[in-house]
Design a protein around this motif. Structure first.
Motif, PDB file in Angstrom:
ATOM      1  N   PRO A   1       0.797  -1.232   0.000  1.00 13.86           N
ATOM      2  CA  PRO A   1       0.000   0.000   0.000  1.00 13.86           C
ATOM      3  C   PRO A   1       0.829   1.281   0.000  1.00 13.86           C
ATOM      4  CG  PRO A   1      -0.104  -1.102   2.137  1.00 13.86           C
ATOM      5  CD  PRO A   1       0.565  -2.052   1.198  1.00 13.86           C
ATOM      6  N   VAL A   2       2.103   1.201   0.357  1.00 12.48           N
ATOM      7  CA  VAL A   2       2.974   2.380   0.279  1.00 12.48           C
ATOM      8  C   VAL A   2       3.612   2.467  -1.101  1.00 12.48           C
ATOM      9  CG1 VAL A   2       5.068   3.470   1.196  1.00 12.48           C
ATOM     10  CG2 VAL A   2       3.437   2.393   2.754  1.00 12.48           C
ATOM     11  N   LEU A   3       4.141   1.366  -1.572  1.00 18.21           N
ATOM     12  CA  LEU A   3       4.821   1.365  -2.874  1.00 18.21           C
ATOM     13  C   LEU A   3       3.836   1.461  -4.029  1.00 18.21           C
ATOM     14  CD1 LEU A   3       7.611   1.092  -4.214  1.00 18.21           C
ATOM     15  CD2 LEU A   3       7.260  -1.382  -4.254  1.00 18.21           C
TER      16      LEU A   3
ATOM     17  N   GLY B   1       7.169   4.914 -12.818  1.00 19.38           N
ATOM     18  CA  GLY B   1       6.605   6.149 -12.309  1.00 19.38           C
ATOM     19  C   GLY B   1       6.538   6.191 -10.796  1.00 19.38           C
ATOM     20  N   ARG B   2       6.237   5.048 -10.170  1.00 18.31           N
ATOM     21  CA  ARG B   2       6.183   5.008  -8.702  1.00 18.31           C
ATOM     22  C   ARG B   2       7.567   5.258  -8.100  1.00 18.31           C
ATOM     23  NH1 ARG B   2       3.009   6.739  -6.137  1.00 18.31           N
ATOM     24  NH2 ARG B   2       3.521   5.486  -4.304  1.00 18.31           N
ATOM     25  N   VAL B   3       8.607   4.697  -8.696  1.00 19.76           N
ATOM     26  CA  VAL B   3       9.972   4.934  -8.211  1.00 19.76           C
ATOM     27  C   VAL B   3      10.294   6.423  -8.290  1.00 19.76           C
ATOM     28  CG1 VAL B   3      12.414   4.583  -8.783  1.00 19.76           C
ATOM     29  CG2 VAL B   3      10.855   2.625  -8.696  1.00 19.76           C
ATOM     30  N   ALA B   4       9.910   7.060  -9.398  1.00 13.55           N
ATOM     31  CA  ALA B   4      10.164   8.489  -9.545  1.00 13.55           C
ATOM     32  C   ALA B   4       9.319   9.303  -8.570  1.00 13.55           C
ATOM     33  CB  ALA B   4       9.885   8.919 -10.979  1.00 13.55           C
ATOM     34  N   ASP B   5       8.040   8.947  -8.413  1.00 15.85           N
ATOM     35  CA  ASP B   5       7.147   9.699  -7.525  1.00 15.85           C
ATOM     36  C   ASP B   5       7.622   9.645  -6.074  1.00 15.85           C
ATOM     37  OD1 ASP B   5       5.566  10.299  -9.688  1.00 15.85           O
ATOM     38  OD2 ASP B   5       4.030   8.791  -9.238  1.00 15.85           O
ATOM     39  N   LEU B   6       8.168   8.500  -5.679  1.00 21.55           N
ATOM     40  CA  LEU B   6       8.647   8.337  -4.308  1.00 21.55           C
ATOM     41  C   LEU B   6      10.054   8.889  -4.104  1.00 21.55           C
ATOM     42  CD1 LEU B   6       7.252   4.738  -3.759  1.00 21.55           C
ATOM     43  CD2 LEU B   6       6.572   6.768  -2.447  1.00 21.55           C
ATOM     44  N   ASP B   7      10.668   9.366  -5.187  1.00 19.36           N
ATOM     45  CA  ASP B   7      12.001   9.979  -5.121  1.00 19.36           C
ATOM     46  C   ASP B   7      13.067   9.016  -4.616  1.00 19.36           C
ATOM     47  OD1 ASP B   7      12.406  12.403  -6.223  1.00 19.36           O
ATOM     48  OD2 ASP B   7      12.162  13.575  -4.389  1.00 19.36           O
ATOM     49  N   VAL B   8      12.938   7.727  -4.997  1.00 21.54           N
ATOM     50  CA  VAL B   8      13.946   6.743  -4.591  1.00 21.54           C
ATOM     51  C   VAL B   8      14.735   6.252  -5.793  1.00 21.54           C
ATOM     52  CG1 VAL B   8      12.698   6.007  -2.541  1.00 21.54           C
ATOM     53  CG2 VAL B   8      12.225   4.887  -4.729  1.00 21.54           C
ATOM     54  N   GLY B   9      14.719   7.021  -6.868  1.00 24.47           N
ATOM     55  CA  GLY B   9      15.437   6.641  -8.068  1.00 24.47           C
ATOM     56  C   GLY B   9      14.964   7.459  -9.245  1.00 24.47           C
ATOM     57  N   VAL B  10      15.231   6.925 -10.432  1.00 26.20           N
ATOM     58  CA  VAL B  10      14.954   7.643 -11.670  1.00 26.20           C
ATOM     59  C   VAL B  10      14.220   6.723 -12.636  1.00 26.20           C
ATOM     60  CG1 VAL B  10      15.990   8.860 -13.639  1.00 26.20           C
ATOM     61  CG2 VAL B  10      17.030   9.029 -11.365  1.00 26.20           C
ATOM     62  N   ALA B  11      13.239   7.276 -13.342  1.00 27.10           N
ATOM     63  CA  ALA B  11      12.534   6.554 -14.405  1.00 27.10           C
ATOM     64  C   ALA B  11      12.980   7.128 -15.741  1.00 27.10           C
ATOM     65  CB  ALA B  11      11.027   6.698 -14.245  1.00 27.10           C
TER      66      ALA B  11
END
Length: 401
Positions: free
Chosen positions: A200-202, A340-350
């Motif tokens: 639910p977080v990711l 997109g989720r990785v980018a939205d959470l600011d834990v990497g780059v898409a």
């Protein structure tokens, strides 16, 4: 109590159901699984004492062709899969109390459950697969890309495309089973109460009008396998490397070379996972190590970053390990969503759009390997749940009892 679990796809489609099967077995439920006939799936399930029912053509054969299959070939492939399901699932479901189906490709599952009087559960591994005004449908390989951007219109066109492919065959089989026709194949397969097996977080669930979604958390199992001795020796020999792998996907032929060059420019060592694409090494220098399938849960805890295609399983495993990600998604299924989720959470780059270059990857690594990105990735990893399969198994057993 007996349950049939059914899916069709690559390892990323099969493994979550394996996790549910193991948790159901712990609750004294008898489980059998309907999966593609690829040998690796049979070995995996047999090692866990899960009876295997193969259905459909081999997946690896489709994924490893020299060129992507054409739209016509994919259409015939899908028709073959539906026919195989209606031929196999009724027998596989005999004596069962419930049928759990994962993925839109499970066209026959709900009809088989309906005819046999079984409880039916549809599960998605990504929220992007569920109709919502907050996002567009995922790309569906072999079907035309609509020339509009409004989400509601796109979902209507998506339902039309699914009907065009499957409605005639589905309703033909339903008629032969004494069942009424359906006019919206996609929503029929999803049912009114789909389950979402995502953290639910990711991967949170947005508003989904018309669907009462049950989000259980992602379905995974702890992996206790040791890493190969040669790989451990490489890891111990220097600073944490950057992992590059695309699982069962077939990226552009030169992506491995491009990634290695960009990572070297960062002064980092490299791990290359060959995967189904059989990625090749650029050279034999001692700063790069090529490997086959290994325990990602152990491995990702020892790398500096993970470069991958955006599969749900790889995204989750990297996130739980607390490492930054550089996602190069193929324009298929849920790959762009997880990027997109990785980018939205600011834990990497898409890296969306054109094939990445050494320059664009270098910029991505500057961001992904920055201390602040690493700190956010570690913080995210501590927030993710690990009990999704346990929650789902208990919920299913409770409903059946």
């Amino acid at each position: 109590m007996r349950v049939l679990l059914s899916t069709y796809g690559t390892r990323g489609d099969v493994e979550p159901l394996v996790a549910l099967a193991v948790r159901l077995q712990a609750l004294d439920v008898q489980v059998r699984m309907c999966v593609p006939p690829d040998e690796e799936f049979a070995r995996r399930l047999e090692s866990l004492g899960i009876p295997v029912v193969p259905a459909g053509p081999p997946v690896r054969e489709l994924m490893r062709g020299p060129t992507p299959p054409s739209a016509g070939e994919l259409s015939r492939y899908r028709d073959e899969l539906v026919a195989a399901q209606f031929g196999i699932l009724p027998t596989a479901a005999e004596g069962c109390d419930a049928l759990v189906a994962a993925g839109l490709g499970q066209i026959a599952a709900r009809s088989v459950a309906e005819a046999a009087g079984l409880q039916y559960v549809y599960v998605s591994y990504s929220a992007v697969n569920l109709p919502s005004p907050h996002h567009a449908p995922p790309p569906r390989t072999g079907w035309p890309e609509p020339p509009v951007s409004d989400h509601r219109t796109l979902w209507e066109m998506d339902a039309h495309n699914v009907n065009t492919q499957f409605a005639e065959a589905l309703n033909h089989h339903r008629a032969s089973m004494g069942l009424p026709p359906v006019d919206n194949v996609r929503d029929h397969v999803y049912s009114g109460r789909p389950w979402l097996a995502a953290d639910p977080v990711l991967g949170p669930c947005p508003e989904t009008p018309g669907f009462d979604v049950v989000q259980t958390g992602a379905w995974t199992l702890p992996d206790e396998r040791p890493l190969p001795a040669e790989l451990v020796a490489f890891l111990d020999a220097g600073a944490p490397p950057v992992y590059v792998g695309f699982g069962s996907m077939r990226p552009s032929p030169d992506i491995g070379h491009t990634a290695v060059e960009a990572i070297r420019a960062q002064g980092r060592r490299i791990l290359v996972s060959r995967g189904w694409a059989d990625l090749e090494l650029v050279d034999e220098r001692d700063d790069v190590f090529a490997m086959g399938e290994v325990n990602h849960q152990r491995l990702f805890a020892r790398v500096a970053a993970v470069v991958h295609h955006g599969g749900a399983g790889t995204t989750l495993t990297a996130a739980r390990a607390g490492v930054p990600q550089v996602v190069i998604p193929l324009p298929v299924s849920d790959n762009p969503y997880w990027a997109g989720r990785v980018a939205d959470l600011d834990v990497g780059v898409a890296l969306l759009g054109p094939a990445p270059t050494v320059e664009s990857l270098s910029v991505a690594f500057d961001t992904a390997l920055a201390p602040e990105t690493q700190a956010r990735a570690r913080a995210l990893g501590a927030r993710l749940r690990t009990d999704g399969a346990t929650v789902a198994a208990a919920r299913l057993v409770g409903a059946l009892r």
